[in-house]
Design a protein around this motif. Structure first.
Motif, PDB file in Angstrom:
ATOM      1  N   UNK A   1       0.814  -1.096   0.076  1.00 49.59           N
ATOM      2  CA  UNK A   1      -0.058  -0.037   0.144  1.00 49.59           C
ATOM      3  C   UNK A   1       0.895   1.393  -0.116  1.00 49.59           C
ATOM      4  N   UNK A   2       0.619   2.014  -0.837  1.00 53.11           N
ATOM      5  CA  UNK A   2       1.311   3.578  -0.735  1.00 53.11           C
ATOM      6  C   UNK A   2       0.348   4.188  -0.053  1.00 53.11           C
ATOM      7  N   UNK A   3       0.920   4.788   1.229  1.00 51.28           N
ATOM      8  CA  UNK A   3       0.021   5.720   1.755  1.00 51.28           C
ATOM      9  C   UNK A   3       0.031   7.045   1.264  1.00 51.28           C
ATOM     10  N   UNK A   4      -0.739   7.942   2.032  1.00 50.33           N
ATOM     11  CA  UNK A   4      -0.877   9.342   1.364  1.00 50.33           C
ATOM     12  C   UNK A   4       0.206  10.231   1.586  1.00 50.33           C
ATOM     13  N   UNK A   5       1.022   9.833   2.695  1.00 51.11           N
ATOM     14  CA  UNK A   5       2.427  10.498   2.771  1.00 51.11           C
ATOM     15  C   UNK A   5       3.645  10.040   1.814  1.00 51.11           C
ATOM     16  N   UNK A   6       3.101   9.271   0.583  1.00 49.32           N
ATOM     17  CA  UNK A   6       3.916   8.545  -0.136  1.00 49.32           C
ATOM     18  C   UNK A   6       4.970   7.484   0.433  1.00 49.32           C
ATOM     19  N   UNK A   7       4.826   6.917   1.687  1.00 53.05           N
ATOM     20  CA  UNK A   7       5.477   5.969   2.128  1.00 53.05           C
ATOM     21  C   UNK A   7       4.680   4.666   1.928  1.00 53.05           C
ATOM     22  N   UNK A   8       5.505   3.760   1.923  1.00 54.95           N
ATOM     23  CA  UNK A   8       5.084   2.131   1.547  1.00 54.95           C
ATOM     24  C   UNK A   8       4.719   1.316   2.637  1.00 54.95           C
ATOM     25  N   UNK A   9       3.991   0.747   2.763  1.00 56.88           N
ATOM     26  CA  UNK A   9       3.246  -0.321   3.938  1.00 56.88           C
ATOM     27  C   UNK A   9       3.210  -1.412   3.291  1.00 56.88           C
ATOM     28  N   UNK A  10       3.733  -2.537   3.765  1.00 59.45           N
ATOM     29  CA  UNK A  10       3.680  -4.042   3.340  1.00 59.45           C
ATOM     30  C   UNK A  10       3.192  -4.723   4.463  1.00 59.45           C
ATOM     31  N   UNK A  11       2.135  -5.621   4.496  1.00 56.64           N
ATOM     32  CA  UNK A  11       1.754  -6.355   5.204  1.00 56.64           C
ATOM     33  C   UNK A  11       1.261  -7.742   4.734  1.00 56.64           C
ATOM     34  N   UNK A  12       1.072  -8.952   5.510  1.00 62.05           N
ATOM     35  CA  UNK A  12       0.911 -10.159   5.045  1.00 62.05           C
ATOM     36  C   UNK A  12      -0.533 -10.123   4.395  1.00 62.05           C
ATOM     37  N   UNK A  13      -0.676 -10.942   3.500  1.00 59.49           N
ATOM     38  CA  UNK A  13      -1.861 -11.174   2.551  1.00 59.49           C
ATOM     39  C   UNK A  13      -3.128 -11.662   3.431  1.00 59.49           C
ATOM     40  N   UNK A  14      -2.534 -12.334   4.371  1.00 65.49           N
ATOM     41  CA  UNK A  14      -3.686 -13.208   5.411  1.00 65.49           C
ATOM     42  C   UNK A  14      -4.188 -12.199   6.392  1.00 65.49           C
ATOM     43  N   UNK A  15      -3.522 -10.915   6.336  1.00 62.57           N
ATOM     44  CA  UNK A  15      -4.283  -9.837   7.396  1.00 62.57           C
ATOM     45  C   UNK A  15      -5.485  -9.425   6.910  1.00 62.57           C
ATOM     46  N   UNK A  16      -5.656  -9.284   5.757  1.00 66.44           N
ATOM     47  CA  UNK A  16      -7.166  -8.962   4.938  1.00 66.44           C
ATOM     48  C   UNK A  16      -8.120  -9.823   5.104  1.00 66.44           C
ATOM     49  N   UNK A  17      -7.689 -11.046   5.631  1.00 65.79           N
ATOM     50  CA  UNK A  17      -8.917 -12.124   6.058  1.00 65.79           C
ATOM     51  C   UNK A  17      -9.278 -12.267   7.426  1.00 65.79           C
ATOM     52  N   UNK A  18      -7.856 -11.988   8.265  1.00 66.17           N
ATOM     53  CA  UNK A  18      -8.043 -12.058   9.559  1.00 66.17           C
ATOM     54  C   UNK A  18      -8.492 -10.812  10.483  1.00 66.17           C
ATOM     55  N   UNK A  19      -8.272  -9.745   9.843  1.00 60.16           N
ATOM     56  CA  UNK A  19      -8.421  -8.408  10.492  1.00 60.16           C
ATOM     57  C   UNK A  19      -9.450  -7.482   9.750  1.00 60.16           C
ATOM     58  N   UNK A  20      -9.945  -6.667  10.444  1.00 60.98           N
ATOM     59  CA  UNK A  20     -10.796  -5.709   9.723  1.00 60.98           C
ATOM     60  C   UNK A  20     -10.013  -4.425   8.988  1.00 60.98           C
ATOM     61  N   UNK A  21     -10.594  -4.045   8.064  1.00 61.70           N
ATOM     62  CA  UNK A  21     -10.114  -2.891   7.354  1.00 61.70           C
ATOM     63  C   UNK A  21     -10.984  -2.278   6.564  1.00 61.70           C
TER      64      UNK A  21
END
Length: 425
Positions: free
Chosen positions: A233-253
């Motif tokens: 994910x490229x955040x609005x401050x132009x930083x890059x965030x990378x997280x495990x794919x499974x987080x989209x299933x196990x955590x809310x967003x």
């Protein structure tokens, strides 16, 4: 071909001439083998590959645009000299059987590795071609292709080990069956990520280009890559965030795609009004508010409604306290609603209302609930600021004041009340 080369008359004559020098004939045959491998590689790269590149240049740009990334055929070209050496090493006289077996096995291992790398590049090319499709953002296949790559390289590694160890691949796979539990533990993240990728691709909860907000992972921006193991994910401050794919299933967003596709972005912000400034409108105030064109229908309709009501009430209770009268707050609320319905930056096809919330210690909230006509961030902020700039500036015309903790609104209200009492006395 190599067997025919060994049977050439001039080569047999060279063997007879070099009988006095043991090993010299072996060096000659080995040199010829290396020369044959070099010639095979030269023919493959300089003739076949050049011919293929010329054919690709003749294709239209949209069909041959990926030729610069076409690394499959150059990779496969490396197979040719390895095959020549593996087939001809047995014809070199005087070499130890163990060395011959090792060189042949190494060549076979190189062929397997080369084919695996070529398959990997072929999968990359297939993904690049697939991403040109209009619906590729909705159904990404990069995660699936990465799984295929893992399987290809695992099989290639097992085949190389089996070849160098001199055992059959089937026997090696049978032996690995007992280590399934260990492999499951090693590839636990990969298995979980694969399941998550299937779910994400199946229900379309996240696509490339979506704006997602996931506070637990410090992610708030656009999705720029969906891979097997990670989401980028490229955040609005132009930083890059990378997280495990499974987080989209196990955590809310939160996915803002629905807002972007709806064509309107919500404004939900209150004006905090000083309750001491709320009051009835007298004739002078009503005359002043008649200058507002947006209030023509409201004032006319309200006057008629109140006249009918008060006429009925006055028969039993003629005192003015029993009559209904217009307030500056109610009139201002009607003005705000009509102002929003006439504003070009507000989406008129979506929910629009102006409502009062429960009073608080910070004042009386008059909340605007509407949607802008543009979902773009810059346009949204511009419309929202334009609306509240106008309303804050127009408030004094209605006899209303905004509330803020550092203001002297209370003191001003007390002074006005004292002045009114003095004038009445």
């Amino acid at each position: 071909m190599l067997e025919k080369m060994v049977q050439w008359p001039w080569l047999q004559q060279a063997q007879q001439a070099l009988e006095a020098h043991p090993g010299a004939y072996s060096v000659v045959v080995l040199a010829l083998l290396l020369l044959a491998a070099w010639l095979a590689n030269y023919v493959t790269r300089r003739i076949l590959l050049r011919g293929l590149k010329r054919m690709l240049r003749m294709l239209p740009a949209e069909q041959g645009g990926g030729r610069r990334d076409l690394k499959v055929i150059p990779r496969l070209a490396n197979v040719v000299p390895a095959v020549v050496i593996a087939a001809g090493i047995v014809l070199v006289p005087g070499l130890p059987p163990g060395l011959v077996h090792f060189i042949a096995g190494a060549c076979q291992a190189w062929v397997v590795l080369t084919v695996a790398l070529a398959a990997s590049h072929a999968l990359d090319l297939f993904n690049a071609i697939y991403e040109r499709r209009p619906d590729a953002r909705d159904k990404p296949i990069k995660g699936y292709l990465q799984v295929v790559k893992i399987v290809v390289f695992v099989l290639a590694g097992l085949s190389i080990v089996a070849t160098l160890a001199g055992v059959k691949l089937l026997h090696l796979l049978t032996g690995l069956g007992a280590a399934t539990a260990v492999l499951m533990l090693i590839f636990q993240d990969t298995i979980l990520s694969l399941v998550a990728s299937v779910q994400i691709s199946g229900d379309g909860r996240v696509r490339i280009g979506d704006w997602i907000e996931m506070p637990s992972q410090n992610a708030d921006g656009d999705v720029i890559d969906i891979a097997l193991h990670t989401i980028t994910v490229q955040n609005w401050d132009k930083t890059i965030t990378t997280f495990p794919t499974r987080k989209l299933v196990t955590e809310s967003f939160k996915n803002w795609r629905g807002m972007q596709e709806s064509g309107g972005r919500r404004i939900k912000r209150p004006l905090l009004l000083d309750q001491h400034s709320v009051g009835f409108l007298d004739d002078a105030a009503l005359a002043r508010l008649e200058r507002f064109g947006l209030l023509d229908d409201y004032l006319a309709g309200k006057r008629e409604e109140l006249a009918q009501w008060n006429a009925q009430v006055a028969q039993a209770h003629p005192e003015e306290v029993n009559a209904r009268r217009m307030t500056n707050l109610g009139t201002f609320r009607a003005y705000v609603e009509r102002y929003l319905r006439s504003h070009p930056g507000i989406n008129q096809g979506m929910t629009l209302m102006v409502r009062q919330l429960a009073p608080t210690s910070q004042g009386l909230p008059l909340e605007l609930y509407c949607f802008t006509a543009s979902v773009a961030w810059v346009q949204y902020e511009a419309v929202q600021a334009d609306v509240f700039d106008h309303l804050l500036a127009i408030l004094p015309e209605f006899g209303l004041r905004v509330f803020q903790q550092s203001s002297d609104a209370m003191l001003m209200a007390l002074r006005e009340r004292a002045a009114a009492l003095e004038s009445a006395a």
